[in-house]
Design a protein around this motif. Structure first.
Motif, PDB file in Angstrom:
ATOM      1  N   ILE A  10      -3.100   2.096  -3.948  1.00 39.47           N
ATOM      2  CA  ILE A  10      -2.578   3.445  -3.717  1.00 39.47           C
ATOM      3  C   ILE A  10      -3.745   4.267  -3.182  1.00 39.47           C
ATOM      4  O   ILE A  10      -4.772   4.414  -3.846  1.00 39.47           O
ATOM      5  CB  ILE A  10      -2.003   4.083  -4.993  1.00 39.47           C
ATOM      6  N   VAL A  11      -3.566   4.784  -1.971  1.00 43.64           N
ATOM      7  CA  VAL A  11      -4.597   5.588  -1.323  1.00 43.64           C
ATOM      8  C   VAL A  11      -4.147   7.039  -1.343  1.00 43.64           C
ATOM      9  O   VAL A  11      -3.085   7.371  -0.802  1.00 43.64           O
ATOM     10  CB  VAL A  11      -4.832   5.125   0.137  1.00 43.64           C
ATOM     11  N   VAL A  55       0.846  -1.195   0.000  1.00 41.40           N
ATOM     12  CA  VAL A  55       0.000   0.000   0.000  1.00 41.40           C
ATOM     13  C   VAL A  55       0.880   1.243   0.000  1.00 41.40           C
ATOM     14  O   VAL A  55       1.882   1.308   0.720  1.00 41.40           O
ATOM     15  CB  VAL A  55      -0.922   0.046   1.244  1.00 41.40           C
ATOM     16  N   LEU A  56       0.482   2.207  -0.799  1.00 41.99           N
ATOM     17  CA  LEU A  56       1.112   3.529  -0.798  1.00 41.99           C
ATOM     18  C   LEU A  56       0.059   4.540  -0.381  1.00 41.99           C
ATOM     19  O   LEU A  56      -1.051   4.545  -0.918  1.00 41.99           O
ATOM     20  CB  LEU A  56       1.629   3.885  -2.195  1.00 41.99           C
ATOM     21  N   PHE A  57       0.408   5.399   0.587  1.00 43.72           N
ATOM     22  CA  PHE A  57      -0.435   6.519   0.977  1.00 43.72           C
ATOM     23  C   PHE A  57       0.208   7.782   0.421  1.00 43.72           C
ATOM     24  O   PHE A  57       1.422   7.979   0.573  1.00 43.72           O
ATOM     25  CB  PHE A  57      -0.548   6.625   2.500  1.00 43.72           C
ATOM     26  N   MET A 103      -0.017   9.475 -13.189  1.00 46.10           N
ATOM     27  CA  MET A 103       1.186   8.634 -13.194  1.00 46.10           C
ATOM     28  C   MET A 103       0.880   7.148 -13.350  1.00 46.10           C
ATOM     29  O   MET A 103       1.747   6.392 -13.770  1.00 46.10           O
ATOM     30  CB  MET A 103       2.000   8.873 -11.918  1.00 46.10           C
ATOM     31  N   THR A 104      -0.317   6.743 -13.005  1.00 45.13           N
ATOM     32  CA  THR A 104      -0.654   5.320 -13.079  1.00 45.13           C
ATOM     33  C   THR A 104      -1.615   5.002 -14.224  1.00 45.13           C
ATOM     34  O   THR A 104      -2.120   3.889 -14.309  1.00 45.13           O
ATOM     35  CB  THR A 104      -1.280   4.831 -11.757  1.00 45.13           C
ATOM     36  N   SER A 105      -1.823   5.955 -15.122  1.00 42.21           N
ATOM     37  CA  SER A 105      -2.798   5.746 -16.200  1.00 42.21           C
ATOM     38  C   SER A 105      -2.458   4.548 -17.082  1.00 42.21           C
ATOM     39  O   SER A 105      -3.346   3.926 -17.649  1.00 42.21           O
ATOM     40  CB  SER A 105      -2.957   7.006 -17.050  1.00 42.21           C
ATOM     41  N   SER A 106      -1.179   4.217 -17.191  1.00 41.14           N
ATOM     42  CA  SER A 106      -0.790   3.070 -18.017  1.00 41.14           C
ATOM     43  C   SER A 106      -0.491   1.826 -17.179  1.00 41.14           C
ATOM     44  O   SER A 106      -0.065   0.809 -17.713  1.00 41.14           O
ATOM     45  CB  SER A 106       0.435   3.426 -18.868  1.00 41.14           C
ATOM     46  N   ALA A 121      -3.350  -0.206 -11.691  1.00 43.47           N
ATOM     47  CA  ALA A 121      -3.251   0.206 -10.295  1.00 43.47           C
ATOM     48  C   ALA A 121      -4.641   0.437  -9.709  1.00 43.47           C
ATOM     49  O   ALA A 121      -5.517   0.993 -10.371  1.00 43.47           O
ATOM     50  CB  ALA A 121      -2.432   1.488 -10.182  1.00 43.47           C
ATOM     51  N   ASN A 122      -4.823   0.016  -8.484  1.00 41.04           N
ATOM     52  CA  ASN A 122      -6.052   0.265  -7.760  1.00 41.04           C
ATOM     53  C   ASN A 122      -5.823   1.532  -6.935  1.00 41.04           C
ATOM     54  O   ASN A 122      -5.078   1.517  -5.957  1.00 41.04           O
ATOM     55  CB  ASN A 122      -6.388  -0.929  -6.867  1.00 41.04           C
ATOM     56  N   VAL A 123      -6.436   2.635  -7.356  1.00 42.07           N
ATOM     57  CA  VAL A 123      -6.278   3.922  -6.688  1.00 42.07           C
ATOM     58  C   VAL A 123      -7.591   4.279  -6.011  1.00 42.07           C
ATOM     59  O   VAL A 123      -8.648   4.268  -6.640  1.00 42.07           O
ATOM     60  CB  VAL A 123      -5.887   5.032  -7.691  1.00 42.07           C
ATOM     61  N   GLU A 124      -7.505   4.574  -4.715  1.00 44.73           N
ATOM     62  CA  GLU A 124      -8.679   4.992  -3.957  1.00 44.73           C
ATOM     63  C   GLU A 124      -8.420   6.375  -3.374  1.00 44.73           C
ATOM     64  O   GLU A 124      -7.332   6.658  -2.883  1.00 44.73           O
ATOM     65  CB  GLU A 124      -8.973   4.012  -2.826  1.00 44.73           C
TER      66      GLU A 124
END
Length: 160
Positions: free
Chosen positions: A89-90, A13-15, A103-106, A109-112
């Motif tokens: 990635i939160v 997890v990244l905050f 940055m994660t469009s390609s 990634a699960n971004v919340e």
């Protein structure tokens, strides 16, 4: 032994927030406190130039969590040193959310986005200001426990 990732479990997890000085390091420290033995956890910010906020340190120390040695870093520094290959990635601020989405469009990634109040907006006595940091601490604690407690990365009832 079954691979937890194959079951949809969260392994990293990244905050992320604006400066990596208050919200994201608080989230990182809390998540490590509760799940650090099972999940790899990091934090980063959009912008550089700030140290860890002493009020964030104080709010966490009240509950026995130490983040006093946290070294702030940007999302770009993290990307360059270890990449952004996190299961989850939160983002905790609008600036971080927009940057992470770009940055994660390609990436897969699960971004919340967990909109989290910036406690520096509260002005007043030391106790009044510390109460704002406590509020952030409690909100993050609740969200982290709820999201990371044996929950899959993806489930049928989650929005994507």
């Amino acid at each position: 032994m079954t691979d937890p990732k194959r079951k949809g479990g969260i392994q990293s997890v990244l905050f992320a927030c604006k400066y990596n000085a208050i919200r994201s390091p608080m989230a990182e420290a809390l998540a490590k406190h509760f799940f650090g033995q099972k999940i790899y956890i990091q934090s980063a910010g959009v912008k550089a130039g700030r140290d860890i906020d002493p009020m964030a340190v104080a709010a966490l120390q009240e509950i026995g969590v130490d983040c006093s040695r946290h070294k702030t870093r940007t999302i770009f520094e993290l990307r360059d040193t270890e990449g952004l290959n996190f299961d989850l990635i939160v983002t905790l601020s609008p600036e971080a959310h927009h940057l992470i989405l770009e940055m994660t469009s390609s990436l897969s990634a699960n971004v919340e986005y967990w909109p989290t109040f910036d406690p520096t907006a509260v002005q007043g006595s030391y106790e009044k200001e510390l109460d704002a940091y406590r509020q952030v601490r409690e909100t993050l604690t609740q969200n982290i426990k709820q999201r990371l407690s044996s929950q899959p990365l993806w489930s049928d009832d989650m929005e994507v």
